[in-house]
Design a protein around this motif. Structure first.
Motif, mmCIF file in Angstrom:
data_model
loop_
_atom_site.group_PDB
_atom_site.id
_atom_site.type_symbol
_atom_site.label_atom_id
_atom_site.label_comp_id
_atom_site.label_asym_id
_atom_site.label_seq_id
_atom_site.Cartn_x
_atom_site.Cartn_y
_atom_site.Cartn_z
ATOM 1 N N GLY A 16 53.631 53.032 41.995
ATOM 2 C CA GLY A 16 52.907 51.872 41.066
ATOM 3 C C GLY A 16 53.261 52.271 39.548
ATOM 4 O O GLY A 16 53.467 53.460 39.028
ATOM 5 N N ASP A 17 53.229 51.412 38.851
ATOM 6 C CA ASP A 17 53.326 51.497 37.321
ATOM 7 C C ASP A 17 52.156 52.287 36.674
ATOM 8 O O ASP A 17 52.199 52.590 35.415
ATOM 9 C CB ASP A 17 53.787 50.276 36.695
ATOM 10 N N SER A 18 51.254 52.451 37.318
ATOM 11 C CA SER A 18 50.177 53.240 36.902
ATOM 12 C C SER A 18 50.487 54.710 36.826
ATOM 13 O O SER A 18 49.720 55.515 36.061
ATOM 14 C CB SER A 18 49.047 53.577 38.157
ATOM 15 N N HIS A 64 50.234 40.949 43.938
ATOM 16 C CA HIS A 64 49.393 41.490 43.347
ATOM 17 C C HIS A 64 48.488 40.504 42.444
ATOM 18 O O HIS A 64 48.753 40.053 41.538
ATOM 19 C CB HIS A 64 49.853 42.676 42.400
ATOM 20 N N THR A 117 49.353 55.453 46.081
ATOM 21 C CA THR A 117 50.489 55.573 45.064
ATOM 22 C C THR A 117 51.271 56.952 45.484
ATOM 23 O O THR A 117 50.503 58.049 45.923
ATOM 24 C CB THR A 117 50.010 55.516 43.805
ATOM 25 N N LYS A 134 56.853 45.234 44.366
ATOM 26 C CA LYS A 134 55.654 44.620 44.218
ATOM 27 C C LYS A 134 55.360 43.958 42.754
ATOM 28 O O LYS A 134 55.993 44.421 41.549
ATOM 29 C CB LYS A 134 54.449 45.410 44.195
ATOM 30 N N ILE A 191 41.675 46.983 46.139
ATOM 31 C CA ILE A 191 41.424 48.061 45.277
ATOM 32 C C ILE A 191 40.367 47.691 44.626
ATOM 33 O O ILE A 191 40.327 46.565 43.819
ATOM 34 C CB ILE A 191 42.619 48.437 44.577
ATOM 35 N N LEU A 246 52.979 53.495 47.465
ATOM 36 C CA LEU A 246 53.353 52.555 46.264
ATOM 37 C C LEU A 246 53.846 53.512 45.086
ATOM 38 O O LEU A 246 52.766 54.185 44.657
ATOM 39 C CB LEU A 246 52.021 51.716 45.899
ATOM 40 N N VAL A 298 45.103 55.071 43.601
ATOM 41 C CA VAL A 298 46.061 55.645 42.762
ATOM 42 C C VAL A 298 45.734 57.280 43.105
ATOM 43 O O VAL A 298 44.478 57.579 43.156
ATOM 44 C CB VAL A 298 45.776 55.491 41.265
ATOM 45 N N ASP A 344 57.045 49.099 42.372
ATOM 46 C CA ASP A 344 56.349 48.404 41.426
ATOM 47 C C ASP A 344 57.261 47.593 40.415
ATOM 48 O O ASP A 344 58.230 48.442 39.844
ATOM 49 C CB ASP A 344 55.169 48.893 40.544
HETATM 50 O O1 KIV Z 1 50.320 50.528 39.531
HETATM 51 C C1 KIV Z 1 49.641 50.721 40.442
HETATM 52 O O2 KIV Z 1 49.204 52.056 40.922
HETATM 53 C C2 KIV Z 1 48.902 49.620 41.176
HETATM 54 C C3 KIV Z 1 47.920 49.919 42.145
HETATM 55 C C4 KIV Z 1 46.520 49.928 41.235
HETATM 56 C C5 KIV Z 1 47.530 48.802 43.210
HETATM 57 O O3 KIV Z 1 49.357 48.636 41.078
#
Ligand code: KIV
Length: 268
Positions: A48-50, A141, A28, A117, A207, A46, A219, A88
């Motif tokens: 990511g929405d994380s 995903h 990420t 994604k 993951i 990525l 992440v 994402d």
């Molecule tokens: O949001 C994110 O970082 C993800 C990863 C965990 C794959 O979707």
């Protein structure tokens, strides 16, 4: 050509071709500063929405907005010149074909991301098909889907029961059929990861899904020890980032308190 000397972004076709040839690396990234450091060291970045948890401090990903994802994706694209950038699509932005396409078109028009994604399997195959038919490259995903954590009451490993495996295999095939060029498979036993990777012709990026898949994603704040609230079992920590920063900060504070900083050469 080594990734460091490349001038152009890795393409979705190149990612596809790595299946059964070379493991794919994904990490990420949420801003230009770190994207610049990560760029070229991994195949894909990525957004990511994380980020809603690790950088915004929320307890899950659900409140991330499309606006925030676009803002962070723009920043990552400013830093990344080689790695393929994936944005994402946040919770609620993919609920039907039209809304998902509007969200994905905004990402493509307002940022330089090369793909979006979406979390979901067979039930969103039609939506993915609609996006790919309109020129949007899609990463799927499946498995553990963090956007479903409130509905499911937590983060649960998937595929332990035979029926779950069957439904994951159905999801995987549906994503491939719908035109996704790869997908993230999160939180399944290693044996399940292997079976799913063998069942499709597109790369499976794992993951917490064991080693027998086509690549791995982490992440970055987990991998480099900056996020300290909890450490999932599947994370390997490559750096003790938070500790390093705290040590450096102590040095800085000490130097200021003692009048050691700035010295003559650091002054005008
Ligand atoms: O949001 C994110 O970082 C993800 C990863 C965990 C794959 O979707």
């Amino acid at each position: 050509m080594s990734m460091q000397t490349r001038k152009k972004h890795i393409t979705t076709t190149e990612i596809l071709k790595k299946k059964n040839t070379e493991k794919i690396t994904m990490l990420t990234a949420y801003d230009a500063l770190f994207a610049k450091i990560f760029d070229g060291e991994v195949d894909m970045l990525l957004v990511g929405d994380s980020l809603n948890m690790s950088f915004f401090g929320e307890s899950d990903t659900l409140s991330a907005t499309l606006e925030q994802m676009i803002y962070h994706t723009k920043a990552v694209c400013n830093g990344a010149k080689t790695s393929l950038v994936v944005c994402d699509l946040p919770f609620g932005s993919t609920i039907c074909e039209q809304i998902a396409l509007e969200a994905a078109l905004r990402v493509f028009k307002e940022t330089k991301a090369q793909a979006v994604k979406l979390e979901g399997g067979a039930e969103i195959a039609q939506i993915i098909k609609h996006l790919t038919q309109n020129g949007i490259a899609v990463v799927g995903h499946i498995g553990l889907k963090p956007q479903f954590m409130r509905l499911e009451g937590g983060y649960k490993v998937k595929g332990k029961q035979e029926s779950e495996l069957e439904s994951l295999l159905k999801d995987a095939r549906a994503l491939e059929e719908a035109g996704a060029f790869c997908f993230v498979l999160e939180g399944v036993p290693s044996e399940v990861g292997k079976k799913i990777a063998q069942s499709v012709g597109i790369p499976v990026i794992g993951i917490g899904s064991g080693v027998d898949v086509d690549g791995q994603v982490l992440v970055w704040s987990d991998a480099f020890g900056f996020f300290e609230d909890f450490k999932p079992k599947f994370v390997r920590q490559y750096l003790k980032g938070a500790e390093l920063i705290r040590d450096a900060l102590k040095e800085y504070a000490k130097d200021v308190k003692n009048g050691d900083f700035p010295n003559v050469s650091e002054s005008y």
